[in-house]
Design an enzyme around this catalytic site. Structure first.
Site, PDB file in Angstrom:
ATOM      1  N   LYS A 286       0.844  -1.197   0.000  1.00 52.18           N
ATOM      2  CA  LYS A 286       0.000   0.000   0.000  1.00 52.18           C
ATOM      3  C   LYS A 286       0.877   1.244   0.000  1.00 52.18           C
ATOM      4  O   LYS A 286       1.966   1.229   0.577  1.00 52.18           O
ATOM      5  CB  LYS A 286      -0.850   0.041   1.279  1.00 52.18           C
ATOM      6  CG  LYS A 286      -2.028  -0.899   1.322  1.00 52.18           C
ATOM      7  CD  LYS A 286      -2.805  -0.715   2.630  1.00 52.18           C
ATOM      8  CE  LYS A 286      -3.905  -1.749   2.776  1.00 52.18           C
ATOM      9  NZ  LYS A 286      -4.984  -1.634   1.776  1.00 52.18           N
ATOM     10  N   ARG A 360     -10.271 -11.441   2.500  1.00 60.05           N
ATOM     11  CA  ARG A 360     -11.182 -12.473   1.989  1.00 60.05           C
ATOM     12  C   ARG A 360     -10.524 -13.853   2.017  1.00 60.05           C
ATOM     13  O   ARG A 360     -11.223 -14.864   2.107  1.00 60.05           O
ATOM     14  CB  ARG A 360     -11.666 -12.081   0.580  1.00 60.05           C
ATOM     15  CG  ARG A 360     -10.595 -12.034  -0.471  1.00 60.05           C
ATOM     16  CD  ARG A 360     -11.026 -11.246  -1.710  1.00 60.05           C
ATOM     17  NE  ARG A 360     -10.955  -9.797  -1.492  1.00 60.05           N
ATOM     18  CZ  ARG A 360     -11.296  -8.871  -2.389  1.00 60.05           C
ATOM     19  NH1 ARG A 360     -11.750  -9.234  -3.587  1.00 60.05           N
ATOM     20  NH2 ARG A 360     -11.190  -7.587  -2.108  1.00 60.05           N
TER      21      ARG A 360
HETATM   22  N1  BES Z   1      -7.992  -3.695   4.696  1.00 55.28           N
HETATM   23  C1  BES Z   1      -8.196  -3.287   3.364  1.00 55.28           C
HETATM   24  C2  BES Z   1      -9.495  -2.513   3.152  1.00 55.28           C
HETATM   25  C3  BES Z   1      -9.626  -1.197   3.861  1.00 55.28           C
HETATM   26  C4  BES Z   1      -9.371  -0.006   3.200  1.00 55.28           C
HETATM   27  C5  BES Z   1     -10.077  -1.148   5.168  1.00 55.28           C
HETATM   28  C6  BES Z   1      -9.527   1.205   3.874  1.00 55.28           C
HETATM   29  C7  BES Z   1     -10.221   0.049   5.828  1.00 55.28           C
HETATM   30  C8  BES Z   1      -9.954   1.233   5.185  1.00 55.28           C
HETATM   31  C9  BES Z   1      -8.234  -4.504   2.455  1.00 55.28           C
HETATM   32  O1  BES Z   1      -7.461  -5.568   2.856  1.00 55.28           O
HETATM   33  C10 BES Z   1      -7.727  -4.068   1.123  1.00 55.28           C
HETATM   34  O2  BES Z   1      -6.590  -3.731   1.036  1.00 55.28           O
HETATM   35  N2  BES Z   1      -8.592  -4.089   0.130  1.00 55.28           N
HETATM   36  C11 BES Z   1      -8.220  -3.697  -1.196  1.00 55.28           C
HETATM   37  C12 BES Z   1      -8.778  -4.720  -2.142  1.00 55.28           C
HETATM   38  C13 BES Z   1      -8.233  -4.605  -3.529  1.00 55.28           C
HETATM   39  C14 BES Z   1      -6.768  -4.956  -3.545  1.00 55.28           C
HETATM   40  C15 BES Z   1      -8.999  -5.525  -4.415  1.00 55.28           C
HETATM   41  C16 BES Z   1      -8.813  -2.304  -1.445  1.00 55.28           C
HETATM   42  O3  BES Z   1      -9.893  -2.006  -0.956  1.00 55.28           O
HETATM   43  O4  BES Z   1      -8.152  -1.531  -2.120  1.00 55.28           O
HETATM   44 MN    MN Z   2      -5.474  -5.390   2.175  1.00 53.69          MN
END
Ligand code: BES
Ligand code: MN
Ligand code: ZN
Length: 506
Positions: A286, A360
């Site tokens: 990230k 997931r």
């Molecule tokens: N933990 C994150 C989602 C999240 C984002 C929670 C902001 C709280 C605040 C999750 O694991 C994630 O990174 N999701 C990705 C999915 C994508 C890679 C398909 C996302 O939402 O960008």
């Molecule tokens: Mn994630």
């Protein structure tokens, strides 16, 4: 974790008949509805009638959430024990509801903290409309007050270690038994949500998977059983989707399983909470801005663990199990790669398209585990997709289900607790976005409908077990004080889960 004491002070309550009964209280709280019908003569008797006078001269606002402070120093009001009177505006009695009352009293909670008041009396007959929904109204008022007082300051060195208890005195001439039980309930539900907040606020260097499992073990008692599975035991069960997420971290992964089973020979409703103690994204790293809030990627687990503790404390007549597959998503030489394929516990081959879609993967094995244990229904709670905030904003939880009745119970519970759940579809078009070229399924579904494709992924493993999925990515933190949530972790949807268990009893 550092001393628990500084995180949360204890709440004590006492019922009393008359305003004059107590000497140790610093402030008196009155509720004021629009077009006041309540008789304030008891308060007038200790304040030279200022309350009634100010009401009749329209000097006191009854606007919902507005709080007036009247200073009543002993020098002037000799018969009053209170140095302050707070008048909480409750608005129009016809439109007052759980949420407006909870919000108004959260404002009082914040104000009581900034005024350093820990001993406080409530003239509850002025707040409670006995003809209306007595139970919900009273519950919401006290929940709001306690939640408004929440602070997480355990890493501020200048704050003294032991905070004073919160002591509330409830002055009421009627309904003693009813008030007692609802106040006790509000202490349990608000405390549960505050415990969830504190777990989310706790940084990942002090709340590792191991520390969350230690925390959970401490909850075990005569009603709650706690079982922890180590990595090798999870490996034997075939939980490769789960273990793959944590393989880049030096922290060992833990499966945390809490059960509360007051009913013998009956299957349980399972609460599954996403427990990514820190989500760096893994090799699909990230950007640093998005990483900052990722200590909160275990918000789902915080709420299910806190909810089951409260459900047991309330002695609800339903079997509940809480399951959290705790791990940390980190990049390293041993980390899972984008394009890896893992075999999940149920035999499904998953292509890892993006290591940041890790939640997931852990949920896939969690639902398989719950199904193996004969779950009669599954509620999963997960900070799953950033897209949830894009779709529904921060004021709504994204809900999905394969069972209309269960979904309705969840939505109804949320209406009572002030946690808005909005159902999104599991449509066949977005489902195809999870198709993989080389495996059974892949863990991302492209840019469109990101919250829906994540839900489809979980549905693949849940199949036809009655299930509700709550994506709380948009709701686990608030950037400013919002109704009864103070800035920081919200602890959502702890109270919703408790109310759901209450509804699903029998
Ligand atoms: N933990 C994150 C989602 C999240 C984002 C929670 C902001 C709280 C605040 C999750 O694991 C994630 O990174 N999701 C990705 C999915 C994508 C890679 C398909 C996302 O939402 O960008
Ligand atoms: Mn994630
Ligand atoms: Zn995550």
């Amino acid at each position: 974790m550092k001393n628990e004491k500084s995180v949360m002070n204890k709440i004590n309550y006492k019922l009393q008949k008359n305003i004059g009964d107590n000497v140790k209280s610093d402030a008196l709280v009155l509720g004021l509805f629009k077009d006041n019908k309540f008789d304030f003569s008891e308060v007038d008797s200790i304040t030279n009638s200022i309350i009634s006078e100010m009401i009749s001269s329209k000097d006191l606002s009854s606007e919902n959430g507005k709080i007036e402070i009247i200073h009543t120093p002993k020098k002037i009001f000799k018969s009053s024990n209170f140095s302050k009177i707070f008048i909480v505006g409750l608005g129009n009695p016809e439109s007052a509801d759980n949420n407006s009352v909870r919000s108004a009293f959260a404002n009082l909670g914040r104000l009581s903290i900034s005024n350093k008041i820990n001993n406080i009396s409530f003239l509850s007959d002025s707040v409670i409309n006995y003809d209306a929904n007595f139970h919900n109204f009273t519950l919401s008022a006290f929940e709001g007050f306690f939640l408004g007082r929440y602070k997480f300051e355990k890493y501020k060195s200048n704050i003294e270690e032991e905070k004073e208890d919160t002591n509330i005195f409830i002055i009421s001439s009627k309904n003693e038994g009813k008030i007692k039980s609802v106040v006790e309930k509000s202490i349990i539900t608000a405390t549960a949500e505050m415990k969830a907040k504190s777990l989310v606020n706790e940084p990942a260097n002090t709340l590792s998977p191991t520390e969350l499992s230690n925390y959970s073990k401490k909850l075990a008692n005569s009603k709650i059983h706690c079982k922890i599975l180590e990595e090798d035991e999870c490996k034997k069960l075939g939980m490769n989707a789960f273990l793959g997420v944590g393989q880049g971290s030096v922290e060992p992964s833990k499966l945390i399983h809490l059960s509360y089973k007051p009913k013998k020979n009956e299957d349980s409703v399972w609460f599954i909470g996403k427990a990514i103690m820190f989500d760096s994204g893994g090799l699909s790293l990230k950007p640093s801005g998005s990483m900052l809030s990722m200590k909160g990627d275990m918000g789902g687990s915080a709420s299910v663990i806190s909810a089951i503790e409260a459900i047991a404390n309330l002695n609800l007549d339903i079997n509940i199990e809480a399951l959290c597959l705790a791990t940390e998503n980190m990049p390293s030489g041993s980390a899972q790669r984008p394009s890896d394929v893992v075999k999940a516990m149920d035999g499904t081959y998953i292509e890892i398209e993006n290591t940041d879609a890790e939640g997931r993967l852990t949920l896939a094995d969690a639902v398989t585990y719950a199904k193996k244990m004969n779950a009669k229904a599954i509620i999963d709670v997960a900070t799953l997709t950033g897209a949830a905030a894009i779709g529904l904003g921060r004021g709504n939880i994204s809900g999905f289900s394969n069972d209309e009745k269960l979904m309705k119970s969840v939505i109804d519970a949320g209406l009572e607790t002030g946690d808005s759940v909005w159902e999104l579809p599991l449509d066949s078009i977005s489902k195809k976005q999870n198709n993989s070229l080389i495996a059974d399924i892949k863990n991302t579904g492209g840019r469109n409908a990101g919250t829906i494709t994540a839900a489809h992924f979980i549905h693949h493993f849940v199949k036809d077990t009655p299930w509700v999925h709550l994506d709380i990515a948009a709701n686990m933190m608030t950037l400013s004080d919002d109704r009864w949530h103070n800035k920081g972790a919200t602890g959502i949807p702890t109270r919703l889960l408790i109310e759901l268990a209450n509804k699903l009893q029998k």
